[in-house]
Design an enzyme around this catalytic site. Sequence first.
Site, PDB file in Angstrom:
ATOM      1  N   TYR A  32       6.222   6.823  54.871  1.00  0.00           N
ATOM      2  CA  TYR A  32       6.297   6.706  53.420  1.00  0.00           C
ATOM      3  C   TYR A  32       5.111   5.847  52.953  1.00  0.00           C
ATOM      4  O   TYR A  32       5.263   4.789  52.353  1.00  0.00           O
ATOM      5  CB  TYR A  32       7.639   6.131  52.952  1.00  0.00           C
ATOM      6  CG  TYR A  32       8.018   6.673  51.593  1.00  0.00           C
ATOM      7  CD1 TYR A  32       8.465   7.981  51.454  1.00  0.00           C
ATOM      8  CD2 TYR A  32       7.873   5.901  50.452  1.00  0.00           C
ATOM      9  CE1 TYR A  32       8.770   8.506  50.210  1.00  0.00           C
ATOM     10  CE2 TYR A  32       8.173   6.420  49.197  1.00  0.00           C
ATOM     11  CZ  TYR A  32       8.625   7.721  49.093  1.00  0.00           C
ATOM     12  OH  TYR A  32       8.916   8.230  47.851  1.00  0.00           O
ATOM     13  N   GLY A  36      -1.266   0.171  50.781  1.00  0.00           N
ATOM     14  CA  GLY A  36      -1.274  -0.929  51.754  1.00  0.00           C
ATOM     15  C   GLY A  36      -1.506  -0.402  53.163  1.00  0.00           C
ATOM     16  O   GLY A  36      -2.333  -0.927  53.919  1.00  0.00           O
ATOM     17  N   HIS A  37      -0.799   0.664  53.518  1.00  0.00           N
ATOM     18  CA  HIS A  37      -0.976   1.277  54.840  1.00  0.00           C
ATOM     19  C   HIS A  37      -2.406   1.822  54.987  1.00  0.00           C
ATOM     20  O   HIS A  37      -3.037   1.671  56.037  1.00  0.00           O
ATOM     21  CB  HIS A  37      -0.013   2.454  55.024  1.00  0.00           C
ATOM     22  CG  HIS A  37       1.431   2.072  55.068  1.00  0.00           C
ATOM     23  ND1 HIS A  37       2.332   2.461  54.104  1.00  0.00           N
ATOM     24  CD2 HIS A  37       2.154   1.349  55.971  1.00  0.00           C
ATOM     25  CE1 HIS A  37       3.536   2.014  54.411  1.00  0.00           C
ATOM     26  NE2 HIS A  37       3.457   1.322  55.529  1.00  0.00           N
ATOM     27  N   LYS A 149       1.352  -8.930  54.874  1.00  0.00           N
ATOM     28  CA  LYS A 149       2.574  -8.917  54.072  1.00  0.00           C
ATOM     29  C   LYS A 149       3.755  -9.248  54.979  1.00  0.00           C
ATOM     30  O   LYS A 149       4.678  -9.932  54.594  1.00  0.00           O
ATOM     31  CB  LYS A 149       2.775  -7.559  53.422  1.00  0.00           C
ATOM     32  CG  LYS A 149       3.939  -7.562  52.500  1.00  0.00           C
ATOM     33  CD  LYS A 149       4.403  -6.181  52.186  1.00  0.00           C
ATOM     34  CE  LYS A 149       5.884  -6.233  51.914  1.00  0.00           C
ATOM     35  NZ  LYS A 149       6.679  -5.563  52.908  1.00  0.00           N
ATOM     36  N   MET A 184       2.958  -4.124  47.724  1.00  0.00           N
ATOM     37  CA  MET A 184       3.351  -2.730  47.960  1.00  0.00           C
ATOM     38  C   MET A 184       4.239  -2.652  49.181  1.00  0.00           C
ATOM     39  O   MET A 184       4.017  -3.360  50.171  1.00  0.00           O
ATOM     40  CB  MET A 184       2.105  -1.867  48.156  1.00  0.00           C
ATOM     41  CG  MET A 184       1.351  -1.684  46.868  1.00  0.00           C
ATOM     42  SD  MET A 184       0.079  -0.449  47.063  1.00  0.00           S
ATOM     43  CE  MET A 184      -0.574  -0.451  45.402  1.00  0.00           C
ATOM     44  N   SER A 185       5.247  -1.799  49.102  1.00  0.00           N
ATOM     45  CA  SER A 185       6.174  -1.626  50.209  1.00  0.00           C
ATOM     46  C   SER A 185       6.846  -0.272  50.059  1.00  0.00           C
ATOM     47  O   SER A 185       7.120   0.162  48.930  1.00  0.00           O
ATOM     48  CB  SER A 185       7.231  -2.742  50.158  1.00  0.00           C
ATOM     49  OG  SER A 185       8.344  -2.387  50.949  1.00  0.00           O
ATOM     50  N   SER A 186       7.114   0.364  51.176  1.00  0.00           N
ATOM     51  CA  SER A 186       7.815   1.653  51.112  1.00  0.00           C
ATOM     52  C   SER A 186       9.151   1.471  50.418  1.00  0.00           C
ATOM     53  O   SER A 186       9.642   2.367  49.729  1.00  0.00           O
ATOM     54  CB  SER A 186       8.048   2.198  52.523  1.00  0.00           C
ATOM     55  OG  SER A 186       6.843   2.207  53.242  1.00  0.00           O
ATOM     56  N   ARG A 187       9.759   0.307  50.600  1.00  0.00           N
ATOM     57  CA  ARG A 187      11.087   0.048  50.016  1.00  0.00           C
ATOM     58  C   ARG A 187      11.041  -0.070  48.492  1.00  0.00           C
ATOM     59  O   ARG A 187      12.086   0.058  47.847  1.00  0.00           O
ATOM     60  CB  ARG A 187      11.681  -1.233  50.604  1.00  0.00           C
ATOM     61  CG  ARG A 187      12.122  -1.060  52.052  1.00  0.00           C
ATOM     62  CD  ARG A 187      12.894  -2.272  52.539  1.00  0.00           C
ATOM     63  NE  ARG A 187      13.526  -2.017  53.817  1.00  0.00           N
ATOM     64  CZ  ARG A 187      13.053  -2.408  54.996  1.00  0.00           C
ATOM     65  NH1 ARG A 187      11.909  -3.074  55.057  1.00  0.00           N
ATOM     66  NH2 ARG A 187      13.696  -2.138  56.105  1.00  0.00           N
TER      67      ARG A 187
HETATM   68  P1  AMP Z   1       5.793  -0.521  57.614  1.00  0.00           P
HETATM   69  O1  AMP Z   1       5.541   0.949  57.471  1.00  0.00           O
HETATM   70  O2  AMP Z   1       6.451  -1.139  56.432  1.00  0.00           O
HETATM   71  O3  AMP Z   1       6.422  -0.874  58.936  1.00  0.00           O
HETATM   72  O4  AMP Z   1       4.364  -1.207  57.650  1.00  0.00           O
HETATM   73  C1  AMP Z   1       3.380  -0.805  58.561  1.00  0.00           C
HETATM   74  C2  AMP Z   1       2.224  -1.758  58.487  1.00  0.00           C
HETATM   75  O5  AMP Z   1       1.715  -1.786  57.160  1.00  0.00           O
HETATM   76  C3  AMP Z   1       2.616  -3.209  58.823  1.00  0.00           C
HETATM   77  O6  AMP Z   1       1.569  -3.788  59.593  1.00  0.00           O
HETATM   78  C4  AMP Z   1       2.721  -3.841  57.471  1.00  0.00           C
HETATM   79  O7  AMP Z   1       2.487  -5.234  57.485  1.00  0.00           O
HETATM   80  C5  AMP Z   1       1.618  -3.118  56.719  1.00  0.00           C
HETATM   81  N1  AMP Z   1       1.836  -3.188  55.275  1.00  0.00           N
HETATM   82  C6  AMP Z   1       2.974  -2.864  54.605  1.00  0.00           C
HETATM   83  N2  AMP Z   1       2.818  -3.111  53.285  1.00  0.00           N
HETATM   84  C7  AMP Z   1       1.565  -3.608  53.126  1.00  0.00           C
HETATM   85  C8  AMP Z   1       0.815  -4.063  51.999  1.00  0.00           C
HETATM   86  N3  AMP Z   1       1.317  -4.079  50.778  1.00  0.00           N
HETATM   87  N4  AMP Z   1      -0.448  -4.509  52.206  1.00  0.00           N
HETATM   88  C9  AMP Z   1      -0.978  -4.513  53.457  1.00  0.00           C
HETATM   89  N5  AMP Z   1      -0.324  -4.099  54.561  1.00  0.00           N
HETATM   90  C10 AMP Z   1       0.936  -3.651  54.400  1.00  0.00           C
END
Ligand code: AMP
Length: 293
Positions: A32, A36-37, A149, A184-187
């Site tokens: 998702y 950020g990703h 983050k 930013m966050s998928s959630r």
């Molecule tokens: P996730 O898919 O949430 O497990 O995140 C995967 C990677 O993306 C992890 O290293 C997170 O720290 C990074 N990440 C998630 N949100 C952000 C963001 N807003 N800015 C930078 N990196 C992010």
Amino acid sequence: MQIIHSYTEMQKLGTELFQHRLRLGLVPTMGYLHPGHISLLHALNGKCDLKATSIFINPKQFAPNEDYTSYPRDSQRDLELLEHNGCDIVFMPNEADMYPADFQTYVKVKQLSKKLCGKYRPGHFEGVTTIVLRLFQITRCSSAVFGLKDYQQALIIKRMTQDLNLGVELIFAPTIREADGLAMSSRNARLNPLHRQAAARIPQSLETARQMALNGEQSSQTIINIVREVITQDDHLIPQYIEIVDPETLKKRKRIDSKALLAVAVFAGGVRLIDNVIIGAEGTKEAITKLTK
Ligand code: AMP
């Protein structure tokens, strides 16, 4: 862009690249994808010969009462985004392959995993370190990028990589934010409009704290009280924790006489949001909202 589902196929490719001295850079994600990703993918520029992204919603890092089943998913959109952003390989294993019935080996970073989020999410970081170690082994990546983050996660992975001599170069990338500062966050996709609007208070509270520390406030408790006040002024937000800790050990700090990490976890509706900022004399001088672009 090559899409690989089977871990044996990924392992074979990883080994071939390794033998040909081609450096693979890895961005582990749960999908998702958002900017950020994508910023993590760009952080690999110049660091490797090929870029890989893994997409795997790791069930082992969710407690039974958490949002594993409602975690947002959209593989088609993710693949399009990755293709447009220079990703060479996408590794999308399935759960049954990654965790066969007889799976029983875990890796644990003992002390750091007990702090901050670890207090409220027992077993979470064990799930994270176990999957990250396996992704490192399967892909044989030479470098991997993690977002700040998830500061505690980044620190724990750094500890594991050093303790187990994994030989993977770690790159840590700054938090990418929405225009109003929300990390930013998928959630975030699961926030209703009221909770989404309220959530902007989280970065505002961090920015207030950062300013206070810059202006010489050294009492953690004073800053924590203000952060709590800014957040709870909106009834839609319920803090789970607000802590000021040492950025290396994550132990609580009473005074901010050198740089410190302010970390928060806040519930907005049923959605758990985390954020953090480095504060104190050597902390970031840049305002939180400026870190967005
Ligand atoms: P996730 O898919 O949430 O497990 O995140 C995967 C990677 O993306 C992890 O290293 C997170 O720290 C990074 N990440 C998630 N949100 C952000 C963001 N807003 N800015 C930078 N990196 C992010």
